[in-house]
Every structure is written in structure tokens, then in C-alpha cells.
Write a protein that holds these residues in place. Sequence first.
Motif, PDB file in Angstrom:
ATOM      1  N   LEU A 365       1.066  -1.184  -0.023  1.00 22.74           N
ATOM      2  CA  LEU A 365      -0.095  -0.114  -0.065  1.00 22.74           C
ATOM      3  C   LEU A 365       0.768   1.422  -0.008  1.00 22.74           C
ATOM      4  O   LEU A 365       1.955   1.419   0.798  1.00 22.74           O
ATOM      5  CB  LEU A 365      -1.059  -0.043   1.232  1.00 22.74           C
ATOM      6  CG  LEU A 365      -1.797   1.219   1.419  1.00 22.74           C
ATOM      7  CD1 LEU A 365      -2.935   1.048   0.263  1.00 22.74           C
ATOM      8  CD2 LEU A 365      -2.446   0.958   2.696  1.00 22.74           C
ATOM      9  N   ASN A 381      -8.958   9.111  -1.298  1.00 24.52           N
ATOM     10  CA  ASN A 381      -9.436   8.223  -1.948  1.00 24.52           C
ATOM     11  C   ASN A 381      -8.507   6.925  -1.842  1.00 24.52           C
ATOM     12  O   ASN A 381      -7.447   7.126  -1.925  1.00 24.52           O
ATOM     13  CB  ASN A 381     -10.300   8.407  -3.372  1.00 24.52           C
ATOM     14  CG  ASN A 381      -9.012   8.850  -4.172  1.00 24.52           C
ATOM     15  OD1 ASN A 381      -8.169   8.197  -4.820  1.00 24.52           O
ATOM     16  ND2 ASN A 381      -8.967  10.377  -4.226  1.00 24.52           N
ATOM     17  N   TYR A 382      -9.094   5.873  -2.618  1.00 29.31           N
ATOM     18  CA  TYR A 382      -8.300   4.366  -2.395  1.00 29.31           C
ATOM     19  C   TYR A 382      -8.413   3.869  -3.684  1.00 29.31           C
ATOM     20  O   TYR A 382      -9.419   3.919  -4.348  1.00 29.31           O
ATOM     21  CB  TYR A 382      -8.576   3.437  -1.648  1.00 29.31           C
ATOM     22  CG  TYR A 382      -7.933   2.069  -1.524  1.00 29.31           C
ATOM     23  CD1 TYR A 382      -6.393   1.812  -1.106  1.00 29.31           C
ATOM     24  CD2 TYR A 382      -8.529   1.035  -2.138  1.00 29.31           C
ATOM     25  CE1 TYR A 382      -6.076   0.740  -1.476  1.00 29.31           C
ATOM     26  CE2 TYR A 382      -7.941  -0.245  -2.372  1.00 29.31           C
ATOM     27  CZ  TYR A 382      -6.712  -0.393  -1.823  1.00 29.31           C
ATOM     28  OH  TYR A 382      -6.088  -1.524  -1.836  1.00 29.31           O
ATOM     29  N   GLY A 393      -1.777  -0.818  -3.832  1.00 35.11           N
ATOM     30  CA  GLY A 393      -2.968  -0.322  -3.484  1.00 35.11           C
ATOM     31  C   GLY A 393      -2.293   1.234  -3.343  1.00 35.11           C
ATOM     32  O   GLY A 393      -1.025   1.426  -2.783  1.00 35.11           O
ATOM     33  N   ILE A 395      -3.395   5.199  -1.673  1.00 35.59           N
ATOM     34  CA  ILE A 395      -4.243   6.149  -0.945  1.00 35.59           C
ATOM     35  C   ILE A 395      -3.675   7.433  -1.292  1.00 35.59           C
ATOM     36  O   ILE A 395      -2.647   7.882  -1.554  1.00 35.59           O
ATOM     37  CB  ILE A 395      -4.046   6.202   0.519  1.00 35.59           C
ATOM     38  CG1 ILE A 395      -4.441   4.863   1.270  1.00 35.59           C
ATOM     39  CG2 ILE A 395      -4.895   7.265   1.397  1.00 35.59           C
ATOM     40  CD1 ILE A 395      -4.172   4.648   2.740  1.00 35.59           C
ATOM     41  N   GLU A 416      -9.463   4.170   4.420  1.00 36.28           N
ATOM     42  CA  GLU A 416      -8.943   4.058   3.121  1.00 36.28           C
ATOM     43  C   GLU A 416      -7.838   3.039   2.925  1.00 36.28           C
ATOM     44  O   GLU A 416      -8.025   2.321   1.846  1.00 36.28           O
ATOM     45  CB  GLU A 416      -8.278   5.419   2.780  1.00 36.28           C
ATOM     46  CG  GLU A 416      -9.084   6.889   2.740  1.00 36.28           C
ATOM     47  CD  GLU A 416     -10.264   6.590   1.569  1.00 36.28           C
ATOM     48  OE1 GLU A 416     -10.347   5.647   0.592  1.00 36.28           O
ATOM     49  OE2 GLU A 416     -11.404   7.407   1.665  1.00 36.28           O
ATOM     50  N   GLY A 417      -7.088   2.681   4.161  1.00 36.49           N
ATOM     51  CA  GLY A 417      -5.992   1.867   4.020  1.00 36.49           C
ATOM     52  C   GLY A 417      -6.500   0.539   4.700  1.00 36.49           C
ATOM     53  O   GLY A 417      -6.871  -0.417   4.361  1.00 36.49           O
ATOM     54  N   HIS A 421     -10.341  -0.275   3.090  1.00 31.81           N
ATOM     55  CA  HIS A 421     -10.477  -0.315   1.621  1.00 31.81           C
ATOM     56  C   HIS A 421      -9.367  -1.430   1.089  1.00 31.81           C
ATOM     57  O   HIS A 421      -9.547  -2.223   0.239  1.00 31.81           O
ATOM     58  CB  HIS A 421     -10.269   0.771   0.666  1.00 31.81           C
ATOM     59  CG  HIS A 421     -11.561   1.856   0.792  1.00 31.81           C
ATOM     60  ND1 HIS A 421     -12.985   0.994   0.704  1.00 31.81           N
ATOM     61  CD2 HIS A 421     -12.087   2.923   0.910  1.00 31.81           C
ATOM     62  CE1 HIS A 421     -13.859   2.055   0.800  1.00 31.81           C
ATOM     63  NE2 HIS A 421     -13.488   3.012   0.907  1.00 31.81           N
ATOM     64  N   HIS A 422      -8.206  -1.061   1.668  1.00 33.32           N
ATOM     65  CA  HIS A 422      -6.971  -1.926   1.279  1.00 33.32           C
ATOM     66  C   HIS A 422      -7.173  -3.608   1.693  1.00 33.32           C
ATOM     67  O   HIS A 422      -7.055  -4.274   0.699  1.00 33.32           O
ATOM     68  CB  HIS A 422      -5.640  -1.337   1.680  1.00 33.32           C
ATOM     69  CG  HIS A 422      -4.479  -2.124   1.263  1.00 33.32           C
ATOM     70  ND1 HIS A 422      -4.206  -2.309  -0.033  1.00 33.32           N
ATOM     71  CD2 HIS A 422      -3.546  -2.947   1.707  1.00 33.32           C
ATOM     72  CE1 HIS A 422      -3.014  -2.928  -0.353  1.00 33.32           C
ATOM     73  NE2 HIS A 422      -2.822  -3.301   0.748  1.00 33.32           N
TER      74      HIS A 422
END
Length: 583
Positions: A365, A381-382, A393, A395, A416-417, A421-422
Amino acid sequence: MKRRTFLGVTAGAALAQSKSMKIGDFFNSITDEWMRMNPDTATYYRYFTGDEQDALDRKIAPLTLAEAKKRIAFARKGLADLKKFDRAGFTQVEKLAAETLEWQLQTIVDEEAFLDFSFPLDQMNGWNVASVDSMTVGRPVTTVRDAENYVVALGQVALRMNEATARAKSLAKMGLLPPKFILQETIHQLESFTDAAPAQNPFVTALVTKLESVKEASPEIRRQAEAAVAKQIYPAWKRAAAELKSQLPKATDDAGIWRLKGGDKAYEYYLRRYTTTDMTAEQVHEIGLKRVAEIEAQMDALFRELGRNTGSAKERIEKLAADLEYPNPTSEASREKIIADLDAIVRDAEKRCETLFDLRPKAPLKVQAVPTFAENDMAANYNPPAQDGSRPGIIQYPRRPNQMTKFGMRTLAYHEGVPGHHFQLALQSENKELPRFLQLSAFGFISASGEGWALYSESLAAESGWYEGDPEGRLGQLSDELLRARRLVVDTGIHTKKWTRQQAIDYGVEPSEIDRYIVWPGQACSYMVGQLKIIELREKARAAMGGKFSVREFHNIVLGAGSVPLQVLEGEVDGWIAREASK
């Protein structure tokens, strides 16, 4: 998470289905054809290999109304074919996939009545934003051929902008206009995009950065990109700005979709699409009011512990955010520091997750800034990683002045992370048990479970003691949760109760957020509706299993399902409860 993307369609062969076709083959066939219709999505995921993927890498999907209708016709045919299968013999994963695909295809078909309610140019999701994000973030460049394909695709960006402009003009002739203030913001964004010299434009600077790892690339590739920006893209952006300026005299400051004929039915559709429920706007509004009151009471108690006793919740939040602001927030040193600090929070979260999760993504990430031209409008956002490892991935964080504060940074990192979402989208991509369309969210990201999981991740961190000794951080988490509750109130208020833009701002939400809800009706309601459902399902499982309940196993069930409608997720949890009860 990432914004919606433009999905154009080219004519494709109809899906063939024989009586002997297996459901797994059908999933593969319909997804393959969908990706051929959507070359930008295929490139984003590096879906194919060899010559077929190479050809798609050189294309950008059209943005015409005719192409959108072809996409809907394709979904209608796919839906009919899917319903021919007898699901009695399906495996658990096949049932989950079939139910999800059916919901997604039906949602695409149902959109046909509401195509005129999506504006092709706006400050949040318009082609003026989506094109830059798609090319600079989503398009891998790891070889000389990738770089050549990038330039070929870049040559089509202006064509697509011309299509978006033509569509905006057509809608305006029908009396379908964005609010005046949205037009003004979008015009400003379009004009500021063309201020920089072509060599400093994001389309070029992103390519230059990507080329740092491609030593064999010719300098001519950069020159070709600069020429495309100067001779094609900038003129197209200026034509778009001129068209929107011509619409200003007829536009009003009415904010909600109710201002458009048929807007009430359109909002019902959007609310159903984004929450995956049949809740009415009034029900969503009432949930929001209730949660706002509950969260504000929690925050008041924490503020008082810190000796911050006066002012409304909004005023105290603003004061704390200002107190935690980075020094000289417009300085390059502070702008670099906030990205480094956000990255450090992500790394710490990865360690904290070891006690709560069996499953953790293999994909790395990365944290980076939103491009300067869009940082005044774009939310954090991601972007999920590429399956072939060519992109981690990502952010993206907007470094506008009111975001240059440590207030809320921790909970943003968790959303986000990690584990937000990740964890969900990278694990989904890496889950080989799922059909590929589910691994990649090929037919669209399902916001209720996706954003619901990310908001659940925020509250999970608080429940798990991650904010111990950090009351300011906990207030940041509650502030973000309060925003999601206020979204339920404001989104429904704007679109069904005729709230004005200023009325929504006065309720406690910043203007750029309000403008997002105005151009993206219903989507903001998905977060808290999804979060509350995931918590409800967790507590349902805990009550049913007693001492046998494992939060790690619950997370495995939710993450193993991926991005699915809430009713499908509930079926997965109910199935888990039943299996445990039978042991």
C-alpha cells in the motif's frame, strides 16, 4: 474509495450459452466480453494478456449515449442468460456470485430510465476528473510498449472530452442542467487545468514519473505526450469550459435532483443502488438524525474531558482541527510531512491488525498526494492494486488548506487503507476462490458493503483500543462518523426535502462535501447504512454463537465475500451461523 468511472461500450458478440455451459464458464464469458467493451477498465486491471491486452491498452471507451445504451442491452441479455441456470446444484461461492451478478446486471438495466440525470462534466466525477485519474493513477507503465500505449491512449482523451461536451450540450437543450454553482466550480477546474505549461500538466508529469523505471524509453515519448496536451487536450478542455459558460444564464441555485423532471424517481433509484436496500429517503433521514444525536453526545463528553466546554459540536471540531494544523500549511515542507505522517499511521495499523485478522493482503500500500489541480474538490480516496503486481494499492490525500491538519488523519488511514479499503479490495483481488468479476469488482464497486466495511473499520479501531491515550484522535474518529451520519440527513434533505446548499452547509458539512452529494445523489448514504448492517450481523453472530464466536472468523466471512449487496452478505453470515450450529 475511488469515484465511479465512465464505462463506455463497444458492440460485442452476444454471449453464447448452451445447456451444457457451466456457471463458472458463464461468469468468465460475460466478464471477458464486458472487459472488451470497457478497455480502460481492462487496462486498469491488466485483465487480459498478450496482443489482446495490448490492443485494449491503446483505447479509451467512448462516452456517448448510444454506447451507454449498448452497455444496458448487454446487461439485459446477460441477466436473461443468468436466469436460465438451475442454481440448485451451485456451490456456496457460485450462489454468492450469481446473486451478486444478478443484482449488478439488474441495477445496470434499471439505470436506463435515469441516464439523463448523470452529468458528463462536473467537479467530482466528470470526464475532466475521471480522465486524469484513469491515465495518471490507473494506467500501468512498466515497459517501453506501455509508454507507447499511454501516448496512443492520451491521443483519445480529447475525443472523449468532445463527446462529454456534446452530451452536456444535448442535456442542456432538454433543460437538464447542473446547479449554477456546480457549473462555476467545474468551469474553474477546467480553466485551471490548462493554466500550466503542457510539460507541467499531470498527463505528462505522471508519465515522466512512471518512465523513471523504464530506462529504455525514448525522450520522444515525452515530447509526443506534451504535443497531445498542447494541441488536442487543452483546446478540448477550453471548448468544454465555453459550453458550460453558455449554460450559466439558464442554471439556478436549486441543489437537489428534485429540480429535474422525474428527479424523485431518479433519487429512489440512486438510493436503492448505493445502499442495496429498499429503505425510503425518510427512513434514511431518520436514521441519520438519530445517529447524529448519539455521536454528538459522545463527542461532548470527550470535549469536556479536554476542557473544551463551549460552542457547538461543529465549532469545537473546527477549533480542534485548527489547533492540530500543520505549521505553514501551504509550505512544501508541511505538504510533504502530512503524506509521510499518513504513511506512518498506515504502517502502525498494519501491526495492530495482527490480533483482529487472519487474512491480510500480499499487495503493498502506497500513500501519495492528490494532483494539485484537483485537491480543492477531490476527497481522499483509494485505488486497488493491479493483479499482476504492476501497481500497489494507493491512498490519495488532498492537501488543501482545511485538510492540512492531524485531526482525523488516523481514522482516514483506517478507512482508506488498513484495515479498510485496502484489506477488502486487495484481499478480494487475491481471493482465487471467487470468480474474476468479483475479484475485480468488474461490474462496479458495491458501495454499501465496500464503504460500509471501511466505516466499520474506523469504528473497529476505536472498539479495539487503538485510541487509548489519544482523545484527540478518538474525537477525529467520532467526527468522521458524525460526518457519515450527517450525510444521511443532508443527502436526503437536499434531494427530497428541497434543502438549499447553504442549509446543508449550516448543518455542519463543508461545501466541497455538499457539492459532492449534489452531483452524486445517494452515494453518501451507503457508508453508514453499510456500517450499521455489518455491526448488526456481527452482533447477530455473537449472540447466536456465544463463546464459539470469533471476530477473526467473522472478518474472514465478510472479507471472503468481497464487494456484494448487503442482502447477499447477510446470507453469507447466516450460512456461517448455521454451519457452526450444526457442528
